[in-house]
Design a protein around this motif. Structure first.
Motif, short mmCIF file in Angstrom:
data_model
loop_
_atom_site.label_atom_id
_atom_site.label_comp_id
_atom_site.label_asym_id
_atom_site.label_seq_id
_atom_site.Cartn_x
_atom_site.Cartn_y
_atom_site.Cartn_z
N PHE A 235 12.83 8.84 -3.57
CA PHE A 235 14.04 9.07 -2.78
C PHE A 235 15.25 8.44 -3.47
CE2 PHE A 235 16.83 7.59 0.79
CZ PHE A 235 17.25 8.84 1.22
N PHE B 291 22.69 4.82 1.40
CA PHE B 291 22.32 5.90 2.33
C PHE B 291 22.23 5.35 3.75
CE2 PHE B 291 19.35 8.53 4.69
CZ PHE B 291 19.70 9.82 4.34
N SER B 292 21.48 4.25 3.90
CA SER B 292 21.14 3.76 5.24
C SER B 292 22.28 3.01 5.92
CB SER B 292 19.91 2.86 5.16
OG SER B 292 18.79 3.61 4.74
N GLY C 182 12.02 14.51 -0.87
CA GLY C 182 11.27 14.28 0.37
C GLY C 182 9.81 14.64 0.30
N VAL C 183 9.41 15.36 -0.77
CA VAL C 183 8.01 15.77 -0.89
C VAL C 183 7.25 14.66 -1.62
CG1 VAL C 183 6.42 17.48 -1.84
CG2 VAL C 183 8.68 18.19 -1.00
N TYR D 240 15.00 0.56 4.75
CA TYR D 240 13.58 0.40 5.07
C TYR D 240 12.79 1.56 4.45
CZ TYR D 240 9.60 -1.28 7.80
OH TYR D 240 8.38 -1.77 8.20
N THR D 241 12.88 1.67 3.15
CA THR D 241 12.09 2.69 2.46
C THR D 241 11.32 2.06 1.31
OG1 THR D 241 12.12 4.86 1.36
CG2 THR D 241 13.93 3.36 0.82
N THR D 242 10.16 2.62 1.01
CA THR D 242 9.41 2.25 -0.18
C THR D 242 9.38 3.40 -1.17
OG1 THR D 242 7.45 2.97 1.01
CG2 THR D 242 7.84 0.58 0.93
N SER D 243 10.28 4.37 -0.98
CA SER D 243 10.23 5.57 -1.81
C SER D 243 11.19 5.48 -2.99
CB SER D 243 10.55 6.81 -0.97
OG SER D 243 10.63 7.94 -1.82
N ALA E 15 16.27 10.59 -6.36
CA ALA E 15 16.96 11.80 -5.91
C ALA E 15 18.42 11.50 -5.57
CB ALA E 15 16.23 12.42 -4.72
N ARG F 211 1.23 4.08 -3.09
CA ARG F 211 1.16 5.53 -2.85
C ARG F 211 2.42 6.22 -3.34
NH1 ARG F 211 -1.55 6.76 2.94
NH2 ARG F 211 -0.61 8.75 2.39
N ARG G 93 22.46 11.19 8.65
CA ARG G 93 23.32 10.41 7.75
C ARG G 93 24.61 11.17 7.42
NH1 ARG G 93 26.31 9.18 2.83
NH2 ARG G 93 25.83 7.03 2.31
N TYR H 110 15.19 6.15 9.61
CA TYR H 110 15.22 4.73 9.24
C TYR H 110 14.36 4.47 8.01
CZ TYR H 110 14.40 -0.32 10.50
OH TYR H 110 14.31 -1.69 10.54
N PRO I 245 14.19 -4.53 6.36
CA PRO I 245 14.26 -3.90 7.69
C PRO I 245 15.68 -3.65 8.17
CG PRO I 245 13.87 -6.25 7.92
CD PRO I 245 13.85 -5.96 6.44
N GLY I 246 16.69 -4.18 7.47
CA GLY I 246 18.05 -4.06 7.96
C GLY I 246 18.82 -2.91 7.35
N ARG J 6 0.84 -1.19 0.00
CA ARG J 6 0.00 0.00 0.00
C ARG J 6 0.89 1.26 0.00
NH1 ARG J 6 -4.25 2.53 -1.68
NH2 ARG J 6 -4.78 4.31 -0.38
N GLU J 7 1.90 1.22 0.83
CA GLU J 7 2.85 2.34 0.89
C GLU J 7 3.51 2.53 -0.47
OE1 GLU J 7 5.09 2.60 5.01
OE2 GLU J 7 6.52 2.33 3.38
N SER K 133 10.02 19.18 3.28
CA SER K 133 10.10 17.98 4.11
C SER K 133 11.15 18.12 5.21
CB SER K 133 10.43 16.76 3.24
OG SER K 133 10.62 15.63 4.07
#
Lengths: 395, 395
Positions: free
Chosen positions: A307, A270-271, A367-368, A301-304, A310, A118, B314, B364, A297-298, A114-115, B304
């Motif tokens: 991002f 990045f993470s 980020g928007v 953890y983004t669905t963007s 960018a 979107r 980061r 995260y 999750p490690g 769902r995320e 954002s």
């Protein structure tokens, strides 16, 4: 079948050589498929007025680990603070995933999809890899198959704790009983070929077993340093070598000469505060590239996908156009599909409407949340509550 | 007055020394003000069930340029592609802003504020600075005053084209007629003290004129290199020195000893491919810091704050806790206010509900819109359509 027109598109990206970028356009979708790309003012049963906005093919996310339970926010915070984190790492996720029922995993995956919808992601590949035992891996692949036909069996993600020091025994399990149980739900097999995970020989065994079972090949390669993963992927005809954060000249040459897509996962870099891959060098050498989120999750953890785009422009020196293409058509190529990632008659009706006049804004406005609406297989699955008013209009 | 309880909060960040982080909490707001922070299970006329989520003070964005017309996506794309962009730069924005009516500017600003509210920003400072002539600057300040009581007169943003080579004449205009016209709408005066904008002497003249007109002081300082801006800001008692991307040892020492907050704007460094400020060094030296978006069409077109926090952790080596504090309490301090940026009885009822169990998730889960709901001055101004179902419950 009813037809849906997405009309009054200011700038339409089709990713189609013949069409390219089209101004003042409309797309007509019948059922699940695009049937026409034409000038604004289309006739159809239903109509979405894009209000002059930019419209792109839905993002194709060709590398995700959406099926898992639990999160690892504390581990992430410790890593960002520069502290060594002694606790579980991936084991935390494995324990939680093993303990979860199929329906619990499906509910969690549903929330992440769902995320993603979107965020404009209309197609995902989903890997197993947090079960690491036959029953739990099979459950993960079955759950994944409820959400996509691009399921990847990743029993060879890491060597689980109970096989510590016996990696070859674990590879035997993966290639035998586990593969047999997971293959019916899967289209792909993947292996994490990296120091600390599986070496070249073990990786080759996993890929050969997968190929023998009729699965296509993918490889986690060169995330943490140069290694044999990329060249093994190319040699074995894998569809994609993923991460590619460290690429030697030989790796680049192999990728450019072969049929393997280099899939970059910059949200991971990045993470994990890793360096970013040198996409510019790969593209300039003729390598076919994709961008994906690597939702897990490690390490990401983004669905963007926005991002990721960018970062690809800012830190990997891709142009906005290249990054958008890598996140759509590139993902489709990494999955060896021609029905998604572009918008031409016959393609699946997977579309994202940006709340912006151009795709440059995905990077220009980091980020928007810019996805005003998402149409997946011809169905409106997300419409921003603020954007909706101006998007929906009587036919 | 009716009371509103935000109840069933899993983790509440108050930024209040006495309270700190509170688990299983509720906040009660009466009218515009917080009246109680207590255990979950609060009594009130209306109730929002946070469902165990993390709740934080609304973000305080102490540096924005929300009043402008037009965008500069092409210039941005060219910069990212490494091409020199010869066209207009800020002049493009100045021309469009001068041409726009007050109501047009207000509508554009309204849209940006709506975006910011959805991003959890419950208070903004807004600068003028794209008019650069008396009428247009006054119009910008008046429009800004419709949205905040923290309006900043920034006539000294750059020397406009028509004053090229006559910067001192322009400073005279800013300090005279323009200041007199803008001061009634403004609380603050700001100057861009940087090579290519205004030198130390000119900046001092602007700040002195502002102070004489009863305005508080802010300075754009050390964005593109070390310079006199930071020390001038401290010497003159400015509330904030903004950017601080380049800080010498003397700058750090001055900030640590003075009352001036260092406001970092990392989305700007992202969008201009500049280095990031060394926040760790500043914080460890005792400097009081804030984070802000710097929303503007040239160098940081984002609303954002979550993105800024992710970059701060980061790439600037702040902890998630420090970054959150800088984006809330830090912003309030940079505006010399004690009614916002924290949640204790008496504070304004400015609250953001995260769709996450902790604020670490802001970093995260980069790029994921995590603001489930925003309450500004006790009013629910944004509720995510997916999150809303679980957030609203009968009292």
């Amino acid at each position: 079948m009813t037809t849906l027109a997405i009309d009054n598109i200011g700038l339409l990206v089709t990713n189609d050589e013949a069409l390219g970028d089209v101004r003042d356009a409309a797309i007509v979708i019948e059922g699940e498929r695009v049937v026409a790309v034409e000038r604004a003012g289309a006739q159809a049963d239903q109509r979405i007025d894009a209000g002059g906005r930019c419209v792109i093919p839905g993002f194709v996310d060709c590398h995700t680990h959406l099926v898992f339970a639990g999160d690892r926010a504390d581990e992430f915070a410790a890593r960002m603070a520069g502290r060594r984190y002694s606790a579980g790492g991936i084991r935390v996720t494995t324990d939680a995933t093993r303990a979860a029922s199929a329906d619990e995993l499906a509910a969690l995956t549903e929330g992440r999809r769902r995320e993603g919808l979107r965020a404009g992601i209309t197609h995902v590949e989903i890997k197993s890899g947090y079960g690491l035992e036959t029953g739990s891996e099979t459950r993960s692949c079955e759950v994944a198959s409820r959400f996509t036909d691009d399921v990847t069996f990743l029993g060879a993600h890491v060597v689980p704790a109970e096989y510590e020091g016996r990696a070859d025994d674990y590879v035997e399990l993966v290639c035998g009983e586990m593969l047999a149980a997971c293959a019916p739900y899967s289209k792909w097999i993947d292996v994490f070929c990296e120091e600390g995970a599986f070496d070249a020989e073990q990786s080759r065994a996993v890929l050969e077993a997968g190929a023998a079972a009729g699965l296509g090949l993918r490889v986690h390669a060169n995330q943490l340093g140069e290694g044999p993963g990329v060249q093994l992927a190319v040699e074995m005809g894998a569809a994609s070598a993923d991460h590619c954060t460290y690429l030697s000249d030989d790796d680049i040459e192999a990728l450019a000469a072969g049929d393997t897509v280099a899939t970059f996962l910059p949200a991971t870099d990045f993470s994990t505060r890793e360096q970013y891959p040198d996409a510019r060098r790969a593209i300039d050498a003729g390598v076919s590239v994709a961008l994906a989120t690597n939702t897990n999750p490690g390490s990401s953890y983004t669905t963007s996908m926005s991002f990721c785009i960018a970062l690809a422009v800012r830190d990997m020196r891709m142009t906005a156009e290249e990054a958008l293409r890598a996140a759509t058509l590139g993902g489709a190529r990494a999955l060896r599909r021609d029905d998604i990632g572009h918008l031409a008659p016959g393609a699946r009706g997977d579309v994202a409407i940006l709340d912006a006049p151009s795709y440059t804004h995905i990077v220009y406005r980091p980020g928007v949340p810019l996805i005003a609406a998402t149409i997946a297989a011809g169905e409106l699955v997300w419409a921003d509550p603020d954007g909706l008013k101006s998007l929906r209009a009587p036919s």
